[in-house]
Scaffold this motif. Structure first.
Motif, short mmCIF file in Angstrom:
data_model
loop_
_atom_site.label_atom_id
_atom_site.label_comp_id
_atom_site.label_asym_id
_atom_site.label_seq_id
_atom_site.Cartn_x
_atom_site.Cartn_y
_atom_site.Cartn_z
N GLN A 75 -0.20 2.23 -2.62
CA GLN A 75 0.91 1.27 -2.52
C GLN A 75 1.78 1.59 -1.32
O GLN A 75 2.20 0.69 -0.57
N SER A 76 2.05 2.88 -1.10
CA SER A 76 2.87 3.30 0.03
C SER A 76 2.21 2.94 1.36
O SER A 76 2.86 2.46 2.29
N ALA A 77 0.89 3.16 1.44
CA ALA A 77 0.17 2.84 2.67
C ALA A 77 0.16 1.33 2.94
O ALA A 77 0.23 0.89 4.09
N LEU A 78 0.08 0.55 1.89
CA LEU A 78 0.02 -0.91 2.04
C LEU A 78 1.37 -1.53 2.37
O LEU A 78 1.43 -2.63 2.93
N THR A 79 2.44 -0.83 2.04
CA THR A 79 3.77 -1.40 2.23
C THR A 79 4.61 -0.68 3.28
O THR A 79 5.79 -0.98 3.44
N GLY A 80 3.99 0.26 4.01
CA GLY A 80 4.75 1.01 5.01
C GLY A 80 5.75 1.95 4.39
O GLY A 80 6.83 2.19 4.96
N GLY A 81 5.40 2.51 3.24
CA GLY A 81 6.33 3.37 2.52
C GLY A 81 6.31 4.83 2.87
O GLY A 81 6.88 5.65 2.16
N GLY A 82 5.64 5.19 3.96
CA GLY A 82 5.64 6.59 4.39
C GLY A 82 4.27 7.24 4.43
O GLY A 82 4.09 8.26 5.08
N VAL A 83 3.30 6.66 3.74
CA VAL A 83 1.93 7.16 3.78
C VAL A 83 1.13 6.26 4.73
O VAL A 83 1.19 5.04 4.61
N ASP A 84 0.41 6.88 5.66
CA ASP A 84 -0.39 6.11 6.61
C ASP A 84 -1.87 6.15 6.30
O ASP A 84 -2.59 5.19 6.56
N ILE A 85 -2.34 7.28 5.75
CA ILE A 85 -3.76 7.45 5.47
C ILE A 85 -3.92 7.92 4.03
O ILE A 85 -3.23 8.85 3.59
N VAL A 86 -4.83 7.28 3.30
CA VAL A 86 -5.09 7.65 1.91
C VAL A 86 -6.59 7.88 1.72
O VAL A 86 -7.41 7.41 2.51
N ILE A 87 -6.93 8.62 0.66
CA ILE A 87 -8.32 8.84 0.28
C ILE A 87 -8.49 8.24 -1.11
O ILE A 87 -7.88 8.71 -2.07
N THR A 88 -9.29 7.18 -1.20
CA THR A 88 -9.35 6.44 -2.46
C THR A 88 -10.71 5.77 -2.64
O THR A 88 -11.46 5.61 -1.70
N GLY A 89 -10.99 5.39 -3.88
CA GLY A 89 -12.25 4.73 -4.20
C GLY A 89 -12.07 3.64 -5.22
O GLY A 89 -11.40 2.64 -4.97
N GLU A 90 -12.59 3.89 -6.45
CA GLU A 90 -12.54 2.84 -7.47
C GLU A 90 -11.13 2.49 -7.90
O GLU A 90 -10.90 1.41 -8.46
N SER A 91 -10.16 3.37 -7.63
CA SER A 91 -8.77 3.04 -7.96
C SER A 91 -8.27 1.84 -7.17
O SER A 91 -7.27 1.22 -7.53
N MET A 92 -8.97 1.50 -6.08
CA MET A 92 -8.59 0.33 -5.28
C MET A 92 -8.72 -0.96 -6.07
O MET A 92 -8.21 -2.00 -5.64
N MET A 93 -9.40 -0.93 -7.22
CA MET A 93 -9.54 -2.16 -7.99
C MET A 93 -8.18 -2.68 -8.46
O MET A 93 -8.04 -3.87 -8.79
N THR A 94 -7.17 -1.82 -8.47
CA THR A 94 -5.81 -2.26 -8.80
C THR A 94 -5.34 -3.29 -7.78
O THR A 94 -4.58 -4.20 -8.11
N PHE A 95 -5.80 -3.14 -6.54
CA PHE A 95 -5.38 -4.02 -5.46
C PHE A 95 -6.48 -4.99 -5.02
O PHE A 95 -6.20 -6.10 -4.57
N ILE A 96 -7.74 -4.55 -5.14
CA ILE A 96 -8.90 -5.38 -4.80
C ILE A 96 -9.83 -5.33 -5.99
O ILE A 96 -10.65 -4.40 -6.12
N PRO A 97 -9.76 -6.27 -6.91
CA PRO A 97 -10.50 -6.19 -8.17
C PRO A 97 -12.00 -5.92 -8.02
O PRO A 97 -12.59 -5.19 -8.82
N GLU A 98 -12.63 -6.49 -6.98
CA GLU A 98 -14.07 -6.31 -6.80
C GLU A 98 -14.46 -4.85 -6.60
O GLU A 98 -15.60 -4.45 -6.87
N MET A 99 -13.50 -4.04 -6.13
CA MET A 99 -13.79 -2.62 -5.90
C MET A 99 -14.08 -1.88 -7.20
O MET A 99 -14.62 -0.77 -7.19
#
Length: 326
Positions: A75-99
């Motif tokens: 969420q921080s990376a997507l909204t410019g909240g201070g994180v620029d790079i994240v390491i993620t996988g299936e948790s992305m389904m919260t934002f991209i359901p197909e994932m």
């Protein structure tokens, strides 16, 4: 004499080169410890990017969920909240359901199958979805199979009846473990050790590297070789941040990302055997004769029900992955 020394010291300080501030600062956040291959890959990225950019890019790494849960980091990376790079996988389904298809148990059958899917056209589809969602994938990391740890031996689904097990906050994972007869309890990774220690939960499931990262060997006696999920993870930069940088720096980031993928995947393969031995030396007993076919049949039943209903939009990707032959 003292005055001369003071003058010389002042002159030296004035004439000394001043460290130049980076033009662009990048922050990497992840949920694992410093001995994990994800962190080591992040260090590789930092060192290479800073060196090749000649200090124009500065990179800071925040391990161990210092900047929140995985979902919060995304969420921080997507909204410019201070994180620029994240390491993620299936948790992305919260934002991209197909994932969410990345979290389907027993869909990927081997590391070879995973490499073909992640490194081929299907992987390109995932990366395009991520880009359209606001994250540019710089690399993918192969993950070891997820196994269940517990204080009871588990060989058959019947051994899991009523077991309170921590799972990620994924409808697919929850439905699967309910089909096994367990009581899945979603919980942030950083809270799992305390949950196991206090008895709030009785079991959890993760790859070997994450079991070591969480020190679960201190509170769990058995590692049950369910190997119920094989998947990969993405190392992603905020597309907004990426586009804010000049083309020459973008190129450095892309090149280092690809080199980092090769570096991390080799680390992972070398680490798997070492981590298994570490866990055994720490007192964990590995239950090898797990009836994976029985678990897979129950998981498939739960998944077919979801694919026929609320997750029908995942069916095309599911079928594509199933059709790939290792």
């Amino acid at each position: 004499m003292k005055k001369l020394l003071m003058v010389a010291l002042v002159l030296a300080m004035v004439m000394a080169p001043v460290a130049q501030a980076a033009e662009f600062d990048l922050s990497i956040a992840h949920i694992v410890a410093e001995d994990n291959s994800w962190h080591k890959a992040s260090v590789f990225f930092k060192e290479q990017v800073e060196a090749r950019s000649e200090g124009r890019i500065g990179v800071t790494i925040y391990p161990n969920s210092q900047l929140g849960t995985e979902i919060e980091q995304i969420q921080s990376a997507l909204t410019g909240g201070g994180v620029d790079i994240v390491i993620t996988g299936e948790s992305m389904m919260t934002f991209i359901p197909e994932m969410g298809v990345l979290g389907i148990p027993y869909l990927i059958t081997s590391d070879e199958h995973m490499e073909i899917v992640a490194g081929g056209e299907i992987g390109d589809e995932f990366e395009q979805m991520m880009l359209e969602g606001g994250l540019r994938c710089l690399a993918y990391f192969i993950r070891g199979p997820r196994n269940v740890t517990s204080n009871i031996e588990i060989r058959q689904p019947s051994d899991m009846q009523g077991l309170i097990i921590r799972t990620p906050a994924s409808t697919i994972t929850v439905a699967t473990f309910e089909a096994f007869g367990a009581k899945p309890t979603p919980m942030a990774f950083a809270e799992v050790f305390t949950g196991l220690q206090s008895g709030t939960i009785q079991a959890q499931e993760n790859p070997l590297a994450m079991i070591k990262t969480g020190n679960f060997q201190e509170v769990q006696r058995y590692l049950n070789r369910t190997e119920h999920l094989r998947t990969w993870i993405y190392f992603c930069i905020s597309e907004e941040k990426f586009q804010s940088m000049p083309e020459d720096l973008q190129q450095i980031i892309l090149e280092v990302g690809e080199e980092m993928r090769v570096y991390e995947n080799e680390l992972y393969r070398n680490d798997e055997a070492d981590i298994e031995q570490f866990l055994k030396d720490a007192g964990m007993t590995f239950i090898e004769d797990v009836d994976q076919a029985a678990f897979a049949a129950l998981a498939d039943g739960a998944m077919q029900e979801l694919l026929a209903g609320e997750y029908s939009y995942m069916k095309p990707l599911y079928d594509q992955i199933k059709a790939v032959q290792p």
